[in-house]
Design a protein around this motif. Sequence first.
Motif, PDB file in Angstrom:
ATOM      1  N   GLU A 139       0.827  -1.220   0.235  1.00  0.00           N
ATOM      2  CA  GLU A 139       0.233  -0.128   0.080  1.00  0.00           C
ATOM      3  C   GLU A 139       0.184   1.123   0.637  1.00  0.00           C
ATOM      4  O   GLU A 139       0.915   1.840  -0.823  1.00  0.00           O
ATOM      5  N   PHE A 140       1.682   1.406   0.847  1.00  0.00           N
ATOM      6  CA  PHE A 140       3.127   2.121   1.351  1.00  0.00           C
ATOM      7  C   PHE A 140       3.560   2.333  -0.373  1.00  0.00           C
ATOM      8  O   PHE A 140       3.857   3.820  -0.557  1.00  0.00           O
ATOM      9  N   ASN A 141       4.066   1.744  -0.992  1.00  0.00           N
ATOM     10  CA  ASN A 141       4.841   1.409  -1.578  1.00  0.00           C
ATOM     11  C   ASN A 141       4.074   2.310  -3.633  1.00  0.00           C
ATOM     12  O   ASN A 141       4.423   2.589  -3.674  1.00  0.00           O
ATOM     13  N   VAL A 142       2.924   1.487  -3.464  1.00  0.00           N
ATOM     14  CA  VAL A 142       1.443   2.035  -4.423  1.00  0.00           C
ATOM     15  C   VAL A 142       1.739   4.065  -4.340  1.00  0.00           C
ATOM     16  O   VAL A 142       1.633   4.963  -5.368  1.00  0.00           O
ATOM     17  N   LEU A 143       1.664   4.415  -3.222  1.00  0.00           N
ATOM     18  CA  LEU A 143       1.591   5.674  -2.495  1.00  0.00           C
ATOM     19  C   LEU A 143       2.873   6.651  -2.972  1.00  0.00           C
ATOM     20  O   LEU A 143       2.230   7.511  -3.803  1.00  0.00           O
ATOM     21  N   LYS A 144       3.466   6.484  -2.647  1.00  0.00           N
ATOM     22  CA  LYS A 144       4.445   6.247  -3.340  1.00  0.00           C
ATOM     23  C   LYS A 144       5.007   6.886  -4.085  1.00  0.00           C
ATOM     24  O   LYS A 144       5.236   8.188  -4.812  1.00  0.00           O
ATOM     25  N   ASN A 148       5.249  10.160  -6.105  1.00  0.00           N
ATOM     26  CA  ASN A 148       6.455  10.586  -6.597  1.00  0.00           C
ATOM     27  C   ASN A 148       5.579  10.891  -8.891  1.00  0.00           C
ATOM     28  O   ASN A 148       6.169  12.381  -8.972  1.00  0.00           O
ATOM     29  N   THR A 149       4.947  10.391  -9.001  1.00  0.00           N
ATOM     30  CA  THR A 149       4.575  10.906 -10.252  1.00  0.00           C
ATOM     31  C   THR A 149       3.418  12.209 -10.210  1.00  0.00           C
ATOM     32  O   THR A 149       3.936  12.701 -10.851  1.00  0.00           O
ATOM     33  N   HIS A 168       1.393  16.112   3.033  1.00  0.00           N
ATOM     34  CA  HIS A 168       0.545  14.828   3.421  1.00  0.00           C
ATOM     35  C   HIS A 168       1.388  13.051   3.549  1.00  0.00           C
ATOM     36  O   HIS A 168       1.600  12.306   4.333  1.00  0.00           O
ATOM     37  N   PHE A 169       2.668  13.112   2.653  1.00  0.00           N
ATOM     38  CA  PHE A 169       3.155  11.572   2.408  1.00  0.00           C
ATOM     39  C   PHE A 169       3.776  11.519   3.494  1.00  0.00           C
ATOM     40  O   PHE A 169       3.845  10.147   4.095  1.00  0.00           O
ATOM     41  N   GLU A 170       4.722  12.831   3.849  1.00  0.00           N
ATOM     42  CA  GLU A 170       4.955  12.337   5.607  1.00  0.00           C
ATOM     43  C   GLU A 170       4.346  11.277   6.223  1.00  0.00           C
ATOM     44  O   GLU A 170       5.241  10.724   7.534  1.00  0.00           O
TER      45      GLU A 170
END
Length: 283
Positions: A139-144, A148-149, A168-170
């Motif tokens: 889940e985190f990797n998809v969000l990251k 970034n995209t 928000h990503f923090e």
Amino acid sequence: PRILQRHYEKLKGFKDRLDMLLQTIKQISDREKEFHFTLNYVRKVSNALQLYLHGTEHDYQVSILRELESIDNDISDRLTRLRVELNSRKVVDEDLERYIKQYRDDILSFIEQKRRLLTNILESCRTLFEEYKKKVQDEFNVLKRLTNTLKRGIPQDRTTLIENLGKHFEKAEQVITDFPENITELVNRFEKKKDSIKGLYARTSKTLSQVRETIRKLAIENELLSEREIDFLETLSTVKDKEIELGELMELLEKELNFDSELVKKMLLTLSEKGFIVLKVVV
């Protein structure tokens, strides 16, 4: 002196007999201590895992608790029978050594059987923890990748929007940082502060979902992407490889989003023109 010598030899023989029995009992005792240490540790792991999964619908933990309860019952029954049997014996019994050795072989076999069960339970606990940890990490990797995209496609002069995305990503980074690395770390937290791991998986997953939804809204409300385009981009973010063949990518997107091939091509070109993805042509 001869009478005393006979008494001495008789007592020495009795002592040698007791020493042999004592060594056998110590051997049994050492194995029992090792077994109970393992049993107590597996109980801790099981209890920690139960708190960790609190709030989920997973029922695998129920089978683990039943297996532990079954082991406890077997041990209790065995001890009850053992007390009755040993209390009926006396040190002077001629067959005492045979009974003790028989008991040793019997109890060591019993311990080994239960130890293997505990090892299997422990491995099941580790597997279950890693399974849910992987879900959180995915889940985190998809969000990251999505974040970034989006940052890559935002004009550099829109600094406020870029900063908001970062803030928000923090939150997502923080919950991942606080997530236990392995089952041992989970048990350590359980021993220090049980409440800290209660519902940990559900809380972490919920936070990641909330951050993801916030970032989606920021992209839509600031007219970076339409809702359909953000859905498309989010699906692209689930692709683990940085580069992927166009045919394979289209097949994945058509399946996940239920889009026809023409719409997929159009969306890919649109996102490429907006700077959110890069399409390569290799000759």
